[in-house]
Design a protein around this motif. Structure first.
Motif, mmCIF file in Angstrom:
data_model
loop_
_atom_site.group_PDB
_atom_site.id
_atom_site.type_symbol
_atom_site.label_atom_id
_atom_site.label_comp_id
_atom_site.label_asym_id
_atom_site.label_seq_id
_atom_site.Cartn_x
_atom_site.Cartn_y
_atom_site.Cartn_z
ATOM 1 N N GLU A 29 0.820 -1.209 0.000
ATOM 2 C CA GLU A 29 0.000 0.000 0.000
ATOM 3 C C GLU A 29 0.855 1.261 0.000
ATOM 4 O O GLU A 29 0.490 2.258 -0.606
ATOM 5 N N GLN A 30 1.974 1.230 0.694
ATOM 6 C CA GLN A 30 2.849 2.393 0.757
ATOM 7 C C GLN A 30 3.934 2.263 -0.311
ATOM 8 O O GLN A 30 4.704 1.315 -0.294
ATOM 9 N N PRO A 31 4.005 3.190 -1.232
ATOM 10 C CA PRO A 31 4.998 3.062 -2.296
ATOM 11 C C PRO A 31 6.411 3.304 -1.786
ATOM 12 O O PRO A 31 6.620 3.980 -0.780
ATOM 13 N N ASN A 32 7.360 2.758 -2.495
ATOM 14 C CA ASN A 32 8.748 3.130 -2.299
ATOM 15 C C ASN A 32 8.960 4.483 -2.983
ATOM 16 O O ASN A 32 8.285 4.812 -3.960
ATOM 17 N N PHE A 33 9.908 5.253 -2.468
ATOM 18 C CA PHE A 33 10.226 6.549 -3.067
ATOM 19 C C PHE A 33 11.685 6.553 -3.535
ATOM 20 O O PHE A 33 12.584 6.192 -2.774
ATOM 21 N N VAL A 34 11.895 6.958 -4.765
ATOM 22 C CA VAL A 34 13.239 7.260 -5.257
ATOM 23 C C VAL A 34 13.270 8.770 -5.493
ATOM 24 O O VAL A 34 12.539 9.297 -6.327
ATOM 25 N N PHE A 35 14.100 9.435 -4.729
ATOM 26 C CA PHE A 35 14.099 10.890 -4.570
ATOM 27 C C PHE A 35 15.387 11.409 -5.203
ATOM 28 O O PHE A 35 16.458 11.332 -4.610
ATOM 29 N N ILE A 36 15.298 11.902 -6.445
ATOM 30 C CA ILE A 36 16.497 12.298 -7.191
ATOM 31 C C ILE A 36 16.673 13.811 -7.076
ATOM 32 O O ILE A 36 15.946 14.594 -7.686
ATOM 33 N N ALA A 37 17.629 14.212 -6.263
ATOM 34 C CA ALA A 37 17.910 15.635 -6.014
ATOM 35 C C ALA A 37 19.110 16.052 -6.860
ATOM 36 O O ALA A 37 20.194 15.475 -6.728
ATOM 37 N N ILE A 38 18.916 17.034 -7.733
ATOM 38 C CA ILE A 38 19.983 17.469 -8.636
ATOM 39 C C ILE A 38 20.361 18.907 -8.302
ATOM 40 O O ILE A 38 19.503 19.755 -8.071
ATOM 41 N N ASP A 39 21.652 19.179 -8.285
ATOM 42 C CA ASP A 39 22.164 20.468 -7.829
ATOM 43 C C ASP A 39 22.396 21.424 -9.004
ATOM 44 O O ASP A 39 23.129 21.090 -9.941
ATOM 45 N N ASP A 40 21.770 22.601 -8.948
ATOM 46 C CA ASP A 40 22.023 23.675 -9.924
ATOM 47 C C ASP A 40 21.559 23.363 -11.344
ATOM 48 O O ASP A 40 22.081 23.939 -12.302
ATOM 49 N N LEU A 41 20.586 22.494 -11.513
ATOM 50 C CA LEU A 41 20.095 22.155 -12.851
ATOM 51 C C LEU A 41 18.952 23.092 -13.229
ATOM 52 O O LEU A 41 17.898 23.096 -12.588
ATOM 53 N N ASN A 42 19.152 23.868 -14.276
ATOM 54 C CA ASN A 42 18.110 24.792 -14.734
ATOM 55 C C ASN A 42 17.196 24.108 -15.754
ATOM 56 O O ASN A 42 17.097 22.876 -15.773
ATOM 57 N N ASP A 43 16.572 24.877 -16.628
ATOM 58 C CA ASP A 43 15.627 24.288 -17.579
ATOM 59 C C ASP A 43 16.272 23.934 -18.914
ATOM 60 O O ASP A 43 15.576 23.763 -19.920
#
Length: 499
Positions: A29-43
């Motif tokens: 019921e509770q999903p796993n989370f993959v949390f991808i944090a990227i530093d200084d990435l613009n558009d």
């Protein structure tokens, strides 16, 4: 006696089975989370249209599979205030955390707030971390079940490519094996986590540091770019209609240096190559998720802490309230809905909403103080109205509010900028003084915070002071008090060692 023993044995087996079933049910019921944090990435990504020469097939594919928030913005255009807001769940104007802080600030913050990884860990998740998640080396057991220690290697640079001024501002590709580079190690750790079966739901936070300075990545990605790198669109008199506070945020020295030495193209090539390197590692991680045992119960959240200027507004780096420093990639992919058509969310939003969104996914009640709102309604219906406006902050009294088609900036000294982003996506023309737009200006001004917390004065990195507190704190010298105490303490320790 034997009957009694058998009875208790059966009871224990049933209880054990029930416990295992409950744990398995919770895990499903509770999903796993993959949390991808990227530093200084613009558009500057393919799916965001920020630069025509960006090579980001893996992030683009993730945006297609998931829900891309195409009008997402940072809470603050600097690593420390942005990550503090997202991970502790509090807007700077409610926490008082406007500038950068020395890493010791986290001791104080943990007494007041519950960070997102700590919240999930306390509610049954295994939490795994690697790379840059907080702004600072926060790797304690309160938050993390396990945290990777990256192995460090000396860099070897490709000869005759790029340039460097000093060790902190290098724009040269490297020839090291991938395995020696931090972002590759961090991603490999994530690959290992998602490739295993787990008896509890997990939160895997993977902090990719590039394209943060120095802009150095494997030479293959540098060489893959076209021979000539296109400059972003710029207007000669773009700065004529901004005020003193906005102008003070610009990094004029960097722009002048790169222009004088004709280095802007090399800078942009190095940045684009680092983005390609980031994309390569995101691809490795997504492939492992798709092929692993958690493929049908994982939510991926990819985000960047803020944007980045590469010559626009005649500045370099972040630290402004304009679009280039504000707009960020933000994608949520729910593998449980992999066969459903995904839609982009084009409404303006900031990353303050990540905390409550993950809590909602997990069926948990976020701490009462947490700001923002869950984005699950928008993931189900991209047109569902946003509960609160998208506000960015850089220094007390300096605020930007972004909507689907507009940006208003109000500085602490009262100066206002207003941009019609649908007609003026580069924010070249400040129309705050145009009589045609006075009603829109008043509408957006009404969305800015009515109350603001006093700045937290301990552990401040003084170079990052902007807004209403800058002159006062610099004059009072309070910003240096903590540093002086630290120096005294260090001196005392050294004396004790000698004795």
């Amino acid at each position: 006696m034997n009957k009694i023993f058998i009875f208790f044995t059966v009871c224990l087996l049933l209880l054990g089975s029930a416990g295992a079933d409950a744990q398995e049910k919770q895990s499903k019921e509770q999903p796993n989370f993959v949390f991808i944090a990227i530093d200084d990435l613009n558009d500057w990504l393919g799916y965001m249209g920020g630069h025509p020469q960006a090579m980001t097939p893996n992030i683009d594919a993730l945006a297609q599979q998931g829900s891309a928030f195409t009008n997402a913005h940072s809470v603050s255009p600097g690593c420390s205030p942005s990550r503090n807001a997202l991970l502790y769940g509090v807007e700077p104007f409610n926490s008082g955390l406007y500038p950068f802080y020395e890493h010791d600030i986290h001791k104080q913050l943990k007494e007041k707030y519950v960070s997102l990884p700590q919240f999930l860990k306390e509610n049954g998740y295994n939490t795994f971390g690697a790379g840059k998640i907080h702004h600072g080396p926060e790797k304690g057991e309160v938050e993390w079940t396990d945290y990777l220690e990256v192995e460090k290697f000396a860099k070897t640079f490709a000869e005759g490519k790029g340039f460097h001024d000093n060790s902190k501002s290098s724009f040269r590709p490297v020839t090291n094996p991938f395995e020696q580079l931090p972002d590759y190690q961090v991603t490999s750790y994530g690959v290992d986590i998602v490739s295993k079966k787990h008896d509890k739901p997990f939160f895997a936070a993977i902090g990719i540091v590039k394209p943060h300075l120095p802009f150095d990545c494997p030479v293959q990605f540098y060489d893959a770019l076209p021979d000539a790198i296109e400059a972003p669109a710029m207007l000669a008199n773009d700065l004529d209609d901004i005020g003193p506070e906005g102008n003070s945020m610009r990094r004029v020295g960097d722009d002048n240096k790169f222009r004088k030495n004709k280095q802007w193209e090399s800078v942009r090539r190095a940045y684009l190559s680092c983005i390609s390197w980031v994309d390569h590692n995101v691809g490795r991680l997504m492939k492992a998720i798709a092929e692993g045992p958690n493929a049908d119960n994982t939510v991926v959240v990819l985000w960047s802490d803020h944007g980045f200027h590469l010559g626009e507004k005649r500045t370099f780096r972040k630290f402004t309230l304009w679009e280039e420093a504000s707009r960020v990639p933000f994608i949520i992919y729910d593998s449980r809905k992999a066969n459903q058509a995904q839609q982009n969310v084009n409404q303006a939003v900031t990353l303050i909403n990540v905390y409550r969104t993950l809590a909602d996914y997990a069926g948990l009640q976020a701490p009462e103080y947490v700001d923002g709102f869950s984005l699950l309604p928008q993931l189900n219906d991209p047109e569902a109205p946003m509960a609160k406006p998208a506000i960015s902050t850089w220094g007390r009294g300096n605020y930007s509010v972004r909507t689907k088609g507009w940006r208003l900036i109000r500085y602490f000294d009262g100066f206002i900028e207003l941009y019609h982003n649908q007609q003026d996506p580069n924010e070249w023309h400040n129309v705050a003084g145009d009589p045609k737009y006075q009603s829109k200006k008043q509408e957006l001004l009404a969305l800015l915070p009515a109350h603001e917390a006093p700045i937290v004065e301990e552990y401040i990195a003084d170079w990052s002071l902007y807004g209403a507190d800058k002159a006062r704190l610099k004059k009072s010298g309070k910003k240096d008090g903590n540093k002086k105490d630290k120096k005294k303490e260090k001196k005392k320790k050294n004396k004790n060692k000698q004795n």
